[in-house]
Enzyme design. Structure first.
Site, short mmCIF file in Angstrom:
data_model
loop_
_atom_site.label_atom_id
_atom_site.label_comp_id
_atom_site.label_asym_id
_atom_site.label_seq_id
_atom_site.Cartn_x
_atom_site.Cartn_y
_atom_site.Cartn_z
CG ASP A 205 -4.81 -0.20 -5.79
OD1 ASP A 205 -5.73 0.45 -6.32
OD2 ASP A 205 -4.45 -0.02 -4.61
CG ASP A 207 -8.21 0.27 -3.65
OD1 ASP A 207 -7.14 0.19 -3.03
OD2 ASP A 207 -8.33 0.93 -4.71
CG ASP A 297 -4.46 -1.60 -1.35
OD1 ASP A 297 -3.43 -2.30 -1.28
OD2 ASP A 297 -4.44 -0.41 -1.69
#
Ligand code: TTP
Ligand code: MN
Ligand code: MN
Ligand code: MN
Length: 373
Positions: A205, A207, A297
């Site tokens: 992902d 962040d 995120d």
């Protein structure tokens, strides 16, 4: 010779926060196996062995060269008998029979597969396994399974979000987030965190941390950003968590405790045309839609907690865990993503930069790209 004398490794600390670990791992043949053993222990709820394998992998990642014989690891911390036996197997046969046995295990395979879905943790995976389910297709066709919203998104975008995110894709997302955040608040502070801040080439992902220079102004920011991403048509999924941050609470001594900052777990739509190096490239014709889904995120701490949040969210997980253990065991201090508390002086130590936190802990500063423990 290849077997460096023990004194070459005599000064390796048991704490990852006292080691410098770049992304260059000379001992991947060992650490991959250790991490699989750790994961398998985690599925069996064997916390001790799980942590031991992760610590062993982390120590090996910090070494400046490959280990070619057992003599070379003499004197290294965190390498127990079990770990050494596995390493000996790999050195002798080029493989570990123990890990090969685990890889063939039906339960391990199912739990690994199920937990690879966004929103599915070990508990849910175990529940599905006990019900006799073995494949993702079986989960989706089983009538009595209730998936929550996050899991539905996890299945919907499974093939995209199980594919690694490249540095170029992370950069492209960084531009989008940056533009969005600064369109809303030109003075907002935005930073890349997680694996990409540590210099990793790939991640699961991307962040980010965001805040406002004036205390309290960060409160409405995240929801605005989410709205704006939705307006741009790139918000595929959003799980928003409001802040439960309590200034009067002492830092938590449990590493597993999540922080209480306002945050969101997103799935965003990234156009391939926005990715450097992909522009105008001939793509695989089977992959002609021209976009992919990416997990992102966003965390929004108040500015006076920014340095603690940045340190925590930059990771690695092992680095963060050892920072907190070091603080507690060696300094009688409590550290988490919100604060650093000195138990002797009975007060919280303020910090505006990560360097301040290392200094409070009496640690040499470790750069983000040296935190790949
Ligand atoms: P991750 O994004 O899970 O991990 P990563 O960026 O190191 O690796 P990957 O490439 O697989 O994405 O989390 C980033 C860091 O943030 C991680 O070191 C642990 C920390 N973290 C918290 O402090 N609190 C949390 O609630 C979560 C989810 C992560
Ligand atoms: Mn990450
Ligand atoms: Mn992760
Ligand atoms: Mn993350």
């Amino acid at each position: 010779t290849d077997c460096s004398p023990p004194n070459a490794v005599a000064n390796v600390s048991q704490y990852a926060c006292q080691r410098r670990t770049t992304t260059e791992n000379h001992n991947k043949i060992f650490t991959d196996v250790m991490e699989e053993l750790a994961e398998s222990s985690e599925f069996n709820e064997s916390k001790g062995p799980c942590l031991a394998f992760r610590q062993a992998a982390s120590v090996l990642k910090s070494l400046p060269s490959a280990v070619h014989c057992l003599e070379a690891i003499q004197g290294l911390p965190c390498l127990g008998e079990h770990t050494k036996a596995v390493m000996e197997e790999i050195l002798t046969f080029g493989r570990s029979f123990k890990v090969e046995e685990i890889r063939c295990d039906e339960r391990y395979q199912a739990l690994k597969l199920f937990t690879s879905v966004f929103g599915v943790g070990p508990k849910t995976a175990e529940k599905w396994y006990r019900r006799g389910l073995r494949s993702l297709k079986e989960i989706l066709t089983e009538p009595n399974i209730q998936l929550n919203r996050m899991q539905r998104a996890g299945f919907l975008y499974y093939s995209d979000i199980s594919k690694a995110v490249s540095k170029a894709e992370a950069k492209a997302l960084g531009c989008i987030i940056e533009e969005t955040v600064h369109w809303i608040a030109p003075d907002a502070i935005l930073a890349l965190t997680g694996g990409f801040r540590r210099g990793k080439e790939y991640g699961h992902d991307v962040d980010f941390l965001l805040t406002m220079p004036e205390m309290g102004k960060e409160e409405g920011l995240l929801l605005h950003v989410i709205d704006r991403l939705r307006d741009q048509g790139i918000l595929l999924y959003c799980e928003y968590q409001g802040s439960t941050f309590d200034v009067s609470k002492l830092p938590s001594c449990r590493f597993e405790d999540m922080d209480s900052f306002q945050k969101c777990f997103l799935i965003l739509r990234l156009e391939q045309g926005q990715v450097e190096g992909e522009r105008g490239l001939q793509r695989d014709p089977g992959d002609s839609r021209g976009w992919r889904a990416v997990r992102v995120d966003l965390v929004a701490p108040p500015v006076d907690r920014y340095a603690f949040a940045l340190l925590g969210w930059t990771g690695s997980r092992q680095f963060g865990r050892d920072l907190r253990t070091f603080a507690q065991k060696e300094r009688q201090m409590l550290l988490d993503n919100h604060a650093l508390y000195d138990k002797t002086k009975k007060l919280c130590l303020p910090a505006t930069t990560e360097k301040d936190i290392f200094a409070h802990l009496g640690l040499e500063y470790v750069e983000p790209w040296q935190r790949n423990a």
